[in-house]
Design a protein around this motif. Structure first.
Motif, PDB file in Angstrom:
ATOM      1  N   ASN A  24      58.410  47.935  23.342  1.00 45.36           N
ATOM      2  CA  ASN A  24      59.797  48.147  23.763  1.00 45.36           C
ATOM      3  C   ASN A  24      60.726  47.311  22.879  1.00 45.36           C
ATOM      4  N   LEU A  25      61.754  47.940  22.334  1.00 45.03           N
ATOM      5  CA  LEU A  25      62.634  47.254  21.381  1.00 45.03           C
ATOM      6  C   LEU A  25      63.308  46.033  21.990  1.00 45.03           C
ATOM      7  N   ASP A  26      63.786  46.149  23.205  1.00 45.92           N
ATOM      8  CA  ASP A  26      64.421  45.004  23.856  1.00 45.92           C
ATOM      9  C   ASP A  26      63.440  43.850  24.029  1.00 45.92           C
ATOM     10  N   GLU A  27      62.234  44.171  24.457  1.00 50.45           N
ATOM     11  CA  GLU A  27      61.232  43.122  24.665  1.00 50.45           C
ATOM     12  C   GLU A  27      60.840  42.459  23.350  1.00 50.45           C
ATOM     13  N   ILE A  28      60.685  43.271  22.309  1.00 47.43           N
ATOM     14  CA  ILE A  28      60.367  42.719  20.990  1.00 47.43           C
ATOM     15  C   ILE A  28      61.461  41.760  20.538  1.00 47.43           C
ATOM     16  N   ALA A  29      62.692  42.225  20.614  1.00 45.72           N
ATOM     17  CA  ALA A  29      63.820  41.396  20.174  1.00 45.72           C
ATOM     18  C   ALA A  29      63.906  40.109  20.981  1.00 45.72           C
ATOM     19  N   ASP A  30      63.656  40.205  22.284  1.00 51.50           N
ATOM     20  CA  ASP A  30      63.743  39.015  23.135  1.00 51.50           C
ATOM     21  C   ASP A  30      62.706  37.968  22.754  1.00 51.50           C
ATOM     22  N   ILE A  31      61.535  38.408  22.320  1.00 53.68           N
ATOM     23  CA  ILE A  31      60.517  37.453  21.873  1.00 53.68           C
ATOM     24  C   ILE A  31      61.016  36.684  20.652  1.00 53.68           C
ATOM     25  N   PHE A  32      61.583  37.400  19.688  1.00 53.87           N
ATOM     26  CA  PHE A  32      62.105  36.740  18.490  1.00 53.87           C
ATOM     27  C   PHE A  32      63.293  35.834  18.824  1.00 53.87           C
ATOM     28  N   LEU A  33      64.181  36.322  19.670  1.00 47.80           N
ATOM     29  CA  LEU A  33      65.329  35.503  20.080  1.00 47.80           C
ATOM     30  C   LEU A  33      64.854  34.258  20.813  1.00 47.80           C
ATOM     31  N   GLY A  34      63.779  34.405  21.596  1.00 47.07           N
ATOM     32  CA  GLY A  34      63.267  33.291  22.370  1.00 47.07           C
ATOM     33  C   GLY A  34      62.702  32.157  21.533  1.00 47.07           C
ATOM     34  N   CYS A  35      62.317  32.472  20.303  1.00 44.51           N
ATOM     35  CA  CYS A  35      61.806  31.391  19.448  1.00 44.51           C
ATOM     36  C   CYS A  35      62.874  30.874  18.495  1.00 44.51           C
ATOM     37  N   GLY A  36      64.113  31.363  18.645  1.00 39.61           N
ATOM     38  CA  GLY A  36      65.214  30.768  17.899  1.00 39.61           C
ATOM     39  C   GLY A  36      65.904  31.631  16.870  1.00 39.61           C
TER      40      GLY A  36
END
Length: 319
Positions: A209-221
């Motif tokens: 899921n694009l949102d979930e993927i992006a959130d993982i990257f955002l979550g690490c900074g």
């Protein structure tokens, strides 16, 4: 002091030999005639540097090449395209990498590459840290593309870039040796703009899921995640907004070699132009749309005027 450069690109500088069009039964024939075989410049960093230079910004390349005919070809190409190659490491003990690109009728491709060539030997010693103070933006052309530039090396590179107040952009390719997300998590925390494509992002995060993927990257900074989604354009997300930006739909697809590098170069150019996040994504999509109409990574985009003319068509096409 004014910056002498706008961008430093770190990564591969090689030569591509695209074969087009190739079908999967190529080995069923003793002789396989093609419409075109050519030698073009290739490698993520030099591809980006070329397009950024043609779009009007001062760019330096940091890479490793051999002291051979192919290396000389690369240096001459840099001179012709106003790319600063002062920091390119010329190593007499290695061969400059040549990639053979097998391009199918529908524009998809795979590469045959030399595991002992310069692309595989480039490492952190090829990064000229003292020049970081000269530029505004650092582009790590592709995480995982140069196997010797590992997560620890990325952290060192990005830390030094931030000491010099540089924006950091990074693309990636599919991992080569089973590297995992934890291998690059710390390094990603320094990145301002991250440009994976959908397949690469799925593989490294384990999500679809694009949102979930992006959130993982955002979550690490990561500050801004830009996921290239092929015929759908790109998906953009940061802490404030989420965007789906469509492609220019009238491109005549010939070859996707270097399309992602052209996208990144277009996005970086738009950042330097001061455009909004949406405008950066649109400019990147349009830059890539020109690239795919030509065989080879750097044969399509010639000037900023060319891209701006297509931008006008792109805007009209969305009305």
């Amino acid at each position: 002091m004014d910056n002498k450069l706008d961008v430093i690109c770190i990564g591969a500088a090689i030569v591509d030999i695209p074969l087009h069009p190739v079908s999967k039964n190529i080995f069923d024939s003793e002789s396989y005639p093609l419409e075109k075989i050519c030698m073009t410049i290739g490698g993520d960093a030099i591809n980006e540097a070329t397009i950024i230079s043609r779009l009007g910004y001062k760019v330096a390349l940091m890479s490793r090449i051999g002291k051979d005919v192919v290396g000389d070809y690369i240096l001459k190409f840099c001179e012709q395209n106003n790319i600063d190659c002062f920091s390119v490491n010329i190593d007499p003990d290695i061969d400059t990498s040549i990639n053979v690109g097998l391009v199918t009728e529908d524009g998809e491709r795979t590469f045959v590459t030399n595991r002992n060539g310069s692309l595989w030997k480039t490492n952190i010693d090829d990064v000229d840290f003292k020049r970081f103070k000269e530029a505004r933006l650092l582009s790590l052309a592709s995480i995982f593309n140069n196997p010797l530039i590992d997560g620890e090396s990325l952290v060192k590179i990005f830390t030094e870039a931030k000491k010099n107040n540089m924006l950091i952009c990074a693309d990636m390719i599919k991992r080569r040796f089973g590297e995992g997300f934890e291998d690059i998590r710390e390094a990603l925390g320094y990145v301002d703009y991250f440009f994976p494509n959908y397949d690469e992002a799925c593989l490294i995060t384990g999500k679809t899921n694009l949102d979930e993927i992006a959130d993982i990257f955002l979550g690490c900074g990561v500050k801004n995640v830009i996921i290239k989604t092929g015929k759908d354009g790109c998906f953009v997300k940061n802490s404030n907004e989420t965007l789906i930006v469509p492609i220019y739909k009238y491109s005549k697809l010939i070859d996707t070699i270097g399309a992602g590098d052209n996208f990144a170069a277009g996005f970086i150019t738009a950042i330097l132009d001061g455009k909004s996040l949406k405008e950066c994504a649109e400019f990147a999509n349009v830059t890539a749309s020109i690239s795919v109409e030509y065989l080879g990574a750097t044969t399509g985009v010639k000037s900023k005027q060319q891209v701006e003319e297509r931008m006008k068509e792109y805007i009209i096409s969305k009305i």
